[in-house]
Scaffold this active site. Structure first.
Site, PDB file in Angstrom:
ATOM      1  CB  SER A 114      -0.920   0.008   1.221  1.00 14.04           C
ATOM      2  OG  SER A 114      -0.169  -0.017   2.421  1.00 14.04           O
ATOM      3  CB  CYS A 115       4.030   2.153   1.530  1.00 12.40           C
ATOM      4  SG  CYS A 115       3.237   2.076   3.143  1.00 12.40           S
TER       5      CYS A 115
END
Length: 282
Positions: A114-115
């Site tokens: 997600s990063c």
């Protein structure tokens, strides 16, 4: 346990008129997930369905695949210096004999997708750890007419969104469009984990005859979670990421984006989509 919503005073300005009033906001608190007593991950979430969230997260990480893999989930007492329970730390204990994945450097990169820290290693990790290869599952077909109806059915089921306007949602539907479950959370990935975790607790994995609908975009992380739960169709009301499309194409996942009314884009797995009669390819 924390509340789903909280009240805050706001200065409201409407057409030149100014007033002070309370506003309802979605609650956001950290949840630390421990695995057999050892810290594993922290996610920002809306309190509620925390055990399902933790279980769903561990399905996506290849730790759990059936209810029998799970011994119990508990809130950790003494989570603060004074020994009080914040209900923001859960410990998941696996059943004896469950083999845990190697959470090394490559795995940490994969779980942090997600990063944006993902790439070919992430694609390989999902392909090699998926318990139920989607491409091998019995084929289902859904019509474009049915898909077009799902966002409104999801919106109707969003109870907290009506009060706050600040939550993502995810819903599971049958191939005939029946709503099976819906979850809301400040994070769309948490909403999906809550759905998958509840299904695991109920002994319903793999979800091989379902459609997953998410209220925002379709990231690599959401595609990963669908694949790991055996879900063959992922639809999103907004855009997918390039890596989500790559993962869908590689694993056989049907990926639909920009699902708005009768309009939609099919990015992968189009063989599961029954086109309207008389449709003309341009």
């Amino acid at each position: 346990m924390g509340r789903v919503t909280e009240r805050r005073k706001v200065l409201r300005i409407r057409d030149g008129a100014v007033s002070t009033r309370p506003d309802t906001l979605v609650a956001e608190e950290p949840l630390e997930i421990r695995l057999n007593g050892k810290p594993l991950a922290i996610t920002m979430r809306t309190p509620g369905d925390d055990f399902a969230l933790a279980a769903g997260f561990l399905v996506s990480e290849g730790v759990l695949a059936a209810a029998s893999d799970l011994q119990n989930i508990v809130y950790c007492a003494g989570a603060t210096a004074d020994g009080s329970n914040t209900y923001n730390v859960v410990d998941v204990k696996t059943a004896p004999g469950v083999t845990l994945p190697d959470f090394g450097l490559e795995r940490n990169v994969y779980t942090s997708s997600s990063c944006g820290l993902c790439g070919k290693a992430s694609l390989d990790a999902v392909r090699t750890t998926a318990r139920w290869p989607i491409a091998d599952s019995p084929r289902l077909r859904v019509t474009t007419e049915l898909l077009a109806e799902l966002p409104e059915r999801l919106r109707t089921a969003q109870q907290v969104f009506d009060r706050t306007g600040g939550l993502h949602a995810a819903a599971l539907f049958t191939e005939d469009g029946e709503l099976l479950d819906v979850k809301e959370d400040v994070g769309r990935h948490n909403a999906v984990d809550k759905l998958v975790g509840r299904a695991l607790q109920n002994g319903e994995l793999p979800l091989s005859r379902t459609v997953l609908l998410v209220s925002g975009r379709a990231s690599f992380e959401l595609a990963q979670k669908a694949v790991m739960a055996g879900i063959p169709v992922l639809a999103a009301v907004s855009a997918p990421s390039s890596l989500a499309v790559d993962l869908a194409a590689e694993t056989g996942l049907t990926l639909v984006g920009f699902l708005r009314g009768s309009s939609m884009n099919v990015y992968a797995g189009e063989d599961r989509i029954a086109l309207p009669q008389g449709a003309v390819h341009g």
